[in-house]
Design a protein around this motif. Structure first.
Motif, PDB file in Angstrom:
ATOM      1  N   LEU A 143      53.885  29.485  28.932  1.00 57.58           N
ATOM      2  CA  LEU A 143      54.512  30.226  30.281  1.00 57.58           C
ATOM      3  C   LEU A 143      52.775  30.994  29.982  1.00 57.58           C
ATOM      4  CD1 LEU A 143      56.320  29.854  32.420  1.00 57.58           C
ATOM      5  CD2 LEU A 143      57.949  31.993  31.541  1.00 57.58           C
ATOM      6  N   SER A 144      53.106  32.390  29.201  1.00 60.81           N
ATOM      7  CA  SER A 144      51.532  33.163  29.731  1.00 60.81           C
ATOM      8  C   SER A 144      49.969  32.764  29.476  1.00 60.81           C
ATOM      9  CB  SER A 144      51.772  33.630  28.270  1.00 60.81           C
ATOM     10  OG  SER A 144      53.231  34.211  27.935  1.00 60.81           O
ATOM     11  N   LEU A 145      50.191  31.407  29.550  1.00 61.31           N
ATOM     12  CA  LEU A 145      48.833  31.441  29.204  1.00 61.31           C
ATOM     13  C   LEU A 145      49.002  30.574  30.944  1.00 61.31           C
ATOM     14  CD1 LEU A 145      48.595  29.443  26.046  1.00 61.31           C
ATOM     15  CD2 LEU A 145      47.296  31.085  27.432  1.00 61.31           C
ATOM     16  N   LEU A 146      50.221  29.899  31.518  1.00 57.35           N
ATOM     17  CA  LEU A 146      49.571  29.029  32.663  1.00 57.35           C
ATOM     18  C   LEU A 146      50.211  30.170  33.879  1.00 57.35           C
ATOM     19  CD1 LEU A 146      52.302  26.309  32.120  1.00 57.35           C
ATOM     20  CD2 LEU A 146      50.088  25.958  32.653  1.00 57.35           C
ATOM     21  N   ILE A 147      50.853  30.873  33.047  1.00 57.45           N
ATOM     22  CA  ILE A 147      50.890  32.465  34.575  1.00 57.45           C
ATOM     23  C   ILE A 147      49.115  33.051  34.379  1.00 57.45           C
ATOM     24  CG2 ILE A 147      51.670  34.238  34.736  1.00 57.45           C
ATOM     25  CD1 ILE A 147      54.822  33.071  34.189  1.00 57.45           C
ATOM     26  N   ILE A 148      49.059  33.644  33.250  1.00 53.72           N
ATOM     27  CA  ILE A 148      47.596  34.164  33.136  1.00 53.72           C
ATOM     28  C   ILE A 148      46.709  33.292  34.078  1.00 53.72           C
ATOM     29  CG2 ILE A 148      45.764  35.034  31.703  1.00 53.72           C
ATOM     30  CD1 ILE A 148      47.917  35.474  29.922  1.00 53.72           C
ATOM     31  N   GLY A 149      46.699  32.079  33.662  1.00 50.36           N
ATOM     32  CA  GLY A 149      45.258  30.575  34.297  1.00 50.36           C
ATOM     33  C   GLY A 149      45.201  30.782  35.820  1.00 50.36           C
ATOM     34  N   MET A 150      46.942  30.616  36.279  1.00 47.00           N
ATOM     35  CA  MET A 150      46.886  30.582  38.658  1.00 47.00           C
ATOM     36  C   MET A 150      46.533  32.233  38.395  1.00 47.00           C
ATOM     37  SD  MET A 150      50.830  28.368  38.605  1.00 47.00           S
ATOM     38  CE  MET A 150      51.351  26.978  36.603  1.00 47.00           C
ATOM     39  N   VAL A 151      47.436  32.824  37.754  1.00 48.90           N
ATOM     40  CA  VAL A 151      46.919  33.991  38.418  1.00 48.90           C
ATOM     41  C   VAL A 151      45.206  34.189  38.567  1.00 48.90           C
ATOM     42  CG1 VAL A 151      46.977  36.515  38.019  1.00 48.90           C
ATOM     43  CG2 VAL A 151      49.157  34.996  38.004  1.00 48.90           C
ATOM     44  N   GLY A 152      44.904  34.250  37.855  1.00 46.41           N
ATOM     45  CA  GLY A 152      43.308  34.399  37.582  1.00 46.41           C
ATOM     46  C   GLY A 152      42.656  33.498  38.670  1.00 46.41           C
ATOM     47  N   LEU A 153      42.709  32.431  38.367  1.00 41.73           N
ATOM     48  CA  LEU A 153      42.096  31.805  39.330  1.00 41.73           C
ATOM     49  C   LEU A 153      42.747  32.071  41.291  1.00 41.73           C
ATOM     50  CD1 LEU A 153      43.102  27.535  38.615  1.00 41.73           C
ATOM     51  CD2 LEU A 153      40.629  28.824  38.422  1.00 41.73           C
ATOM     52  N   ALA A 154      43.340  32.523  41.323  1.00 43.43           N
ATOM     53  CA  ALA A 154      44.143  33.365  42.648  1.00 43.43           C
ATOM     54  C   ALA A 154      43.230  34.454  43.359  1.00 43.43           C
ATOM     55  CB  ALA A 154      45.366  33.647  42.790  1.00 43.43           C
ATOM     56  N   VAL A 155      42.885  34.915  41.931  1.00 39.20           N
ATOM     57  CA  VAL A 155      42.811  36.543  42.117  1.00 39.20           C
ATOM     58  C   VAL A 155      41.145  36.110  42.760  1.00 39.20           C
ATOM     59  CG1 VAL A 155      41.718  38.165  40.909  1.00 39.20           C
ATOM     60  CG2 VAL A 155      44.024  38.351  40.941  1.00 39.20           C
ATOM     61  N   ILE A 156      40.240  35.059  41.671  1.00 42.20           N
ATOM     62  CA  ILE A 156      39.106  34.440  41.483  1.00 42.20           C
ATOM     63  C   ILE A 156      38.756  33.649  43.447  1.00 42.20           C
ATOM     64  CG2 ILE A 156      37.212  32.937  41.294  1.00 42.20           C
ATOM     65  CD1 ILE A 156      38.193  33.270  38.455  1.00 42.20           C
ATOM     66  N   GLY A 157      40.075  33.132  43.950  1.00 44.69           N
ATOM     67  CA  GLY A 157      40.066  32.637  45.428  1.00 44.69           C
ATOM     68  C   GLY A 157      39.691  33.801  46.120  1.00 44.69           C
ATOM     69  N   ILE A 158      40.638  34.888  46.288  1.00 45.39           N
ATOM     70  CA  ILE A 158      40.768  35.706  47.118  1.00 45.39           C
ATOM     71  C   ILE A 158      39.278  36.341  47.358  1.00 45.39           C
ATOM     72  CG2 ILE A 158      41.833  37.604  47.700  1.00 45.39           C
ATOM     73  CD1 ILE A 158      44.571  36.743  46.680  1.00 45.39           C
ATOM     74  N   SER A 159      38.815  37.027  46.012  1.00 49.98           N
ATOM     75  CA  SER A 159      37.739  37.600  45.936  1.00 49.98           C
ATOM     76  C   SER A 159      36.438  36.652  46.201  1.00 49.98           C
ATOM     77  CB  SER A 159      37.523  38.320  44.691  1.00 49.98           C
ATOM     78  OG  SER A 159      36.761  37.443  43.695  1.00 49.98           O
ATOM     79  N   GLU A 160      36.353  35.450  46.034  1.00 47.69           N
ATOM     80  CA  GLU A 160      35.265  34.849  46.896  1.00 47.69           C
ATOM     81  C   GLU A 160      35.564  34.684  48.380  1.00 47.69           C
ATOM     82  OE1 GLU A 160      32.844  33.201  45.723  1.00 47.69           O
ATOM     83  OE2 GLU A 160      33.028  34.441  44.357  1.00 47.69           O
ATOM     84  N   ILE A 161      37.212  34.401  48.801  1.00 47.29           N
ATOM     85  CA  ILE A 161      36.819  34.532  50.126  1.00 47.29           C
ATOM     86  C   ILE A 161      36.600  35.706  50.923  1.00 47.29           C
ATOM     87  CG2 ILE A 161      38.918  34.265  51.843  1.00 47.29           C
ATOM     88  CD1 ILE A 161      40.454  32.770  50.323  1.00 47.29           C
ATOM     89  N   LYS A 162      36.573  36.975  50.069  1.00 45.20           N
ATOM     90  CA  LYS A 162      35.972  37.936  50.923  1.00 45.20           C
ATOM     91  C   LYS A 162      35.362  38.620  50.710  1.00 45.20           C
ATOM     92  CE  LYS A 162      40.749  40.944  49.658  1.00 45.20           C
ATOM     93  NZ  LYS A 162      41.679  42.334  49.101  1.00 45.20           N
ATOM     94  N   ASN A 163      34.357  37.845  49.222  1.00 49.03           N
ATOM     95  CA  ASN A 163      32.662  37.886  49.607  1.00 49.03           C
ATOM     96  C   ASN A 163      31.915  37.142  51.146  1.00 49.03           C
ATOM     97  OD1 ASN A 163      32.807  39.754  47.207  1.00 49.03           O
ATOM     98  ND2 ASN A 163      32.795  38.065  46.362  1.00 49.03           N
ATOM     99  N   LYS A 164      31.963  36.432  51.175  1.00 50.91           N
ATOM    100  CA  LYS A 164      32.116  35.027  51.949  1.00 50.91           C
ATOM    101  C   LYS A 164      31.971  35.505  53.431  1.00 50.91           C
ATOM    102  CE  LYS A 164      31.711  30.680  50.476  1.00 50.91           C
ATOM    103  NZ  LYS A 164      30.252  30.197  50.208  1.00 50.91           N
ATOM    104  N   ARG A 165      33.165  36.970  53.620  1.00 51.16           N
ATOM    105  CA  ARG A 165      33.432  37.319  55.341  1.00 51.16           C
ATOM    106  C   ARG A 165      32.616  38.470  55.098  1.00 51.16           C
ATOM    107  NH1 ARG A 165      40.168  37.719  55.938  1.00 51.16           N
ATOM    108  NH2 ARG A 165      40.414  36.064  56.162  1.00 51.16           N
ATOM    109  N   ARG A 166      32.347  38.887  53.775  1.00 58.11           N
ATOM    110  CA  ARG A 166      31.079  40.428  54.178  1.00 58.11           C
ATOM    111  C   ARG A 166      29.653  39.777  53.978  1.00 58.11           C
ATOM    112  NH1 ARG A 166      33.303  43.224  48.994  1.00 58.11           N
ATOM    113  NH2 ARG A 166      36.000  43.762  50.069  1.00 58.11           N
ATOM    114  N   SER A 167      29.627  38.735  53.649  1.00 57.62           N
ATOM    115  CA  SER A 167      28.140  37.903  53.617  1.00 57.62           C
ATOM    116  C   SER A 167      27.878  37.547  55.107  1.00 57.62           C
ATOM    117  CB  SER A 167      28.128  37.386  52.720  1.00 57.62           C
ATOM    118  OG  SER A 167      29.033  36.181  52.702  1.00 57.62           O
ATOM    119  N   VAL A 168      29.105  36.934  55.861  1.00 60.43           N
ATOM    120  CA  VAL A 168      28.753  36.282  57.457  1.00 60.43           C
ATOM    121  C   VAL A 168      28.183  37.547  57.870  1.00 60.43           C
ATOM    122  CG1 VAL A 168      29.746  35.163  59.219  1.00 60.43           C
ATOM    123  CG2 VAL A 168      29.878  34.759  56.282  1.00 60.43           C
TER     124      VAL A 168
END
Length: 168
Positions: A143-168
């Motif tokens: 459960l710990s591995l799954l949660i860390i992996g999913m939260v990490g992917l979500a954080v990366i996804g959100i930060s990538e979306i914010k970075n795309k908005r800033r660069s546009v």
């Protein structure tokens, strides 16, 4: 961009690792448990046998699942190595799971019977009670591995979306 790609791979590997640990946990939990399925009626029964050692585990467990549940038609009984009935139980739910004490080593049998003339599909399982400590440790790791992996992917996804908005 390359750092986020590496992070995605790492978090993806954590998720895969969590799933792998979960599979190992299931294998360990079901270790030694035998199961059978089929149809029972007033003339057909299902018998599931398993070897159990009282020195290894003092408690056994059995489960019965009825697919087309009818009240007061299915019963389950446990026979010890001397063919003495140690438990008899009416199945009054779709799924039951019960524990029983192992007093002597040998072959224990789960016998599932029906009083109905119509065939009813059932599944039965019997075996030693799984080690709760191993199960808890492995399920916590998975459960710990799954949660860390999913939260990490979500954080990366959100930060990538914010970075795309800033660069546009």
């Amino acid at each position: 961009m390359q750092k986020s790609g590496l992070a995605i791979v790492i978090f993806g590997l954590l998720i895969v690792g969590g799933l792998a640990v979960s599979l190992v946990e299931n294998k360990i939990t079901l270790e030694g448990i035998n199961q059978e399925n089929g149809k029972v009626s007033s003339i057909e029964t299902i018998t599931v046998s398993v070897e159990m050692d009282k020195e290894v585990t003092p408690v056994g467990i059995f489960a019965v699942q009825v697919m087309e549940f009818k009240e007061n038609t299915i019963s389950a009984k446990i026979l010890d190595p001397s063919n003495i009935e140690i438990i008899s139980h009416k199945v009054n739910e779709e799924t039951i799971e019960r524990e029983f004490n192992i007093f002597e080593s040998g072959t224990y049998q789960l016998i599932i019977e029906s009083s109905d003339d119509n065939e009813i599909y059932v599944t039965g399982a019997i075996g030693p009670l799984p080690n709760a400590d191993k199960k808890l440790i492995l399920s916590t790791i998975a459960l710990s591995l799954l949660i860390i992996g999913m939260v990490g992917l979500a954080v990366i996804g959100i930060s990538e979306i914010k970075n795309k908005r800033r660069s546009v």
